[in-house]
Every structure is written in C-alpha cells, then in structure tokens.
Design a protein around this motif. Sequence first.
Motif, mmCIF file in Angstrom:
data_model
loop_
_atom_site.group_PDB
_atom_site.id
_atom_site.type_symbol
_atom_site.label_atom_id
_atom_site.label_comp_id
_atom_site.label_asym_id
_atom_site.label_seq_id
_atom_site.Cartn_x
_atom_site.Cartn_y
_atom_site.Cartn_z
ATOM 1 N N LYS A 318 9.462 23.245 61.812
ATOM 2 C CA LYS A 318 10.506 23.255 62.845
ATOM 3 C C LYS A 318 9.946 23.737 64.188
ATOM 4 N N ARG A 319 9.148 24.805 64.160
ATOM 5 C CA ARG A 319 8.574 25.300 65.418
ATOM 6 C C ARG A 319 7.618 24.272 66.017
ATOM 7 N N TYR A 331 13.361 19.138 74.489
ATOM 8 C CA TYR A 331 13.811 20.269 73.657
ATOM 9 C C TYR A 331 15.133 20.816 74.200
ATOM 10 N N THR A 332 16.067 21.094 73.286
ATOM 11 C CA THR A 332 17.293 21.798 73.676
ATOM 12 C C THR A 332 17.510 22.930 72.677
ATOM 13 N N SER A 333 18.275 23.929 73.075
ATOM 14 C CA SER A 333 18.509 25.061 72.174
ATOM 15 C C SER A 333 19.238 24.618 70.909
ATOM 16 N N ALA A 334 19.912 23.461 70.968
ATOM 17 C CA ALA A 334 20.606 22.956 69.772
ATOM 18 C C ALA A 334 19.599 22.697 68.648
ATOM 19 N N MET A 335 18.358 22.382 69.019
ATOM 20 C CA MET A 335 17.346 22.118 67.965
ATOM 21 C C MET A 335 17.097 23.354 67.111
ATOM 22 N N GLU A 336 17.407 24.518 67.656
ATOM 23 C CA GLU A 336 17.196 25.753 66.899
ATOM 24 C C GLU A 336 18.152 25.864 65.715
ATOM 25 N N GLN A 337 19.249 25.080 65.779
ATOM 26 C CA GLN A 337 20.210 25.138 64.649
ATOM 27 C C GLN A 337 19.763 24.235 63.507
ATOM 28 N N ASP A 338 18.861 23.273 63.785
ATOM 29 C CA ASP A 338 18.396 22.356 62.721
ATOM 30 C C ASP A 338 17.697 23.156 61.632
ATOM 31 N N VAL A 339 17.867 22.698 60.403
ATOM 32 C CA VAL A 339 17.195 23.410 59.295
ATOM 33 C C VAL A 339 15.797 22.828 59.114
#
Length: 339
Positions: A318-319, A331-339
């Motif tokens: 993911k990182r 990149y958006t902060s929403a990608m941080e919610q992806d598992v």
Amino acid sequence: MNMHTLIETANQLVADDKGLLAIDESNPTCNKRFSALGIAQNEETRRRWRELIITTPDLQQCISGVILFDETFYQKKLDGTPFIKLLTDANILPGIKVDTGAKPLAGHQDESVTEGLDQLRDRLQHYAELGARFAKWRAVLVVDEQLPSSACVDANAHALARYAALCQEAGLVPIVEPEVLMTGTHSLAQCFQVTESVLHGVFNQLYRQGVNLEALILKPNMVLSGQDCVQQATLTEVAEATLRCLLRVVPAAIPGIAFLSGGQSAVLATARLQAMNAGASLPWALAFSFARAIQQPALELWLGQDENRHTAQRALLKRARCNQAARRGNYTSAMEQDV
Ligand code: 5MM
C-alpha cells in the motif's frame, strides 16, 4: 564499463513512476527498529523480515530497485533461493549499500565523514559479479547555528564523488545520498540554505571527478523545518522550497531524484512527494527511495510473527502504491483508507 548500459539502468530505476525501496539498514540500525517493537534482534529475524519484503506480491509494479545491506545481499529465502535471484526474476534491480558508515570527522565535534573508499574498487567489482546493478553511499550533515562546517561539506562531497566515479567504472549506477538531517530546531530557510550549499559542493566534486551525470541518481532530503522547530512549514511551503532548491543546483542531465524520507511519517512523506509532482513539469523524474516511510507501518503490523506476514505485506505494498501515485500526482488521502 559500458556507459550506455549504465545510463539505461539509471533511467530504468526511475521509469514508470516507480521508486526505490531501501532495506539497507546496517545491523545496529535494523536491530534498533526491531528493539523498539519488541522484535528479536538476530540474523535470522532480519532475514525473515527482508524475505517478507522481497516476496511481497506485485511489489515490482511500483518498486524498480531494492537497496540491500551486505548481510542481506547473501541471504536466501527459506527454500534456498538467493534474494538476488528473487529480485532479478521479479524484474526488480538489486542494489547494495557500499559505504561503511558515518564516522567522527577529526577536529570537528558533532560532525561526521562517511567512510568506505578503501578497497572499494574490489568490493564493487565483487558485488557487480554477483548481480548488483547499482550502489548507494550516504553522507550525513547536521544543521545548527554553526553547522555544517565547510570542512564537513567538502570532505563528504569529495568522498561521494570518488565513490560515484568508482561505481561507474565498475558498471554500477551510483545513488548519491547527501542527507541534511531533519533533527534540530532549525528553520525551513536554514535547511534550504544548507541543502543548497551541500548539493552545490556535491555536484562540483562530481564534475571534478569526471562522473557522468546521465548515469547517476541523486537521493537528497526534502527541504523541511527541523523536527523541533516551533514553526513547522506547511505542505505547500515544503514542496515549494524543495523544488526551488533543487532547480537551483541539480543539473537537468541527471535522470532522476529519489528522496529519502529521513524520519518523516509515511503519510507525510507521500503527501509531500505528491505536492511536488502535482505542479509544473520538471527536468528530472521526482521519485522516492524510502526506507522507514515504506517499511515502518508494515513492521508495526508484522512484529516478528509469521501469522502477521500477509497483513504486513499488504501494508508495505500500500505504501509503495501510494508513493507511485504521488509520483503521478494522483495520490489523495482517500487512498489511505484502501486496505
Ligand atoms: C536516510 O536513510 C536512508 C533512507 O531511509 P529513510 O527513508 O528511512 O530515511 C537509508 O537508506 C539509510 O541510509 C539506511 O537505512 C542505512 O542506514 P544506516 O544508518 O544503518 O547505515
């Protein structure tokens, strides 16, 4: 040495919006990271951690090269397959850290010069014969009201250039890493001024030593406020200052710049890379060569336990994916919610 091949390799390291993954922590550094999480500190645990990283499914989609430490360079998967073969088969270029560490600089308290030039020609030839395609050398510069001294900047720039010339002679692409540390109370402006002068010194020495700029990758710090500075720069200020500094001193001839993360949080390092890639077109690829900012979230999930292996690999990937997206400016902060 075939300069054409070297240039191709350097370009391959920053192609397709991929980046580098640094897993070249020396044993003391790796043990320090393990110890903070209660993970056993021994050669087998370090091997298991590096095997987990190298065998992460789909890693090659976002990682072009992996930087290894000498111990890891010779290690194997549990089934006996050498790590070097696993990487090469996955189309990931193996690299090797070849400096022997930052040692106290004589006559200059609190400053260091990175060592490792003795026998370097032989060591580089050996690593190249075993499949390494690139190498890495890190210089460390401390910032305070008086530091870094010109003696420290000059000594490290000279060593980096000597190393880079030897790498190219041996057929390895040099990753040139002058790190201005983020520890301290210094301001963004001080970091800018020091980074600019250090990079000036480095490119001056690279020129004097006859290093081919088309066949190297620069691995610098971002321009940041010191971590104990009261006034922390915003995302936009960091991106603007870093780009302004690099545009002043980094020749357009180099194929790519791959940032170190230096102790920033993983998410912040990605967000800053995104901010820099979202703007105007640049003369070089702006990539990443992170260690902690890719490994740390995964390490905190693994904790040395085999049952956490897949969860940790997902976090690692993911990182890597977020940083690839940041290179694309997607990149958006929403990608941080992806598992
Ligand atoms: C600055 O450190 C390099 C990048 O890592 P971060 O992204 O975590 O800042 C890293 O490649 C470093 O050079 C290695 O981890 C080796 O460090 P030591 O201190 O063990 O030689």
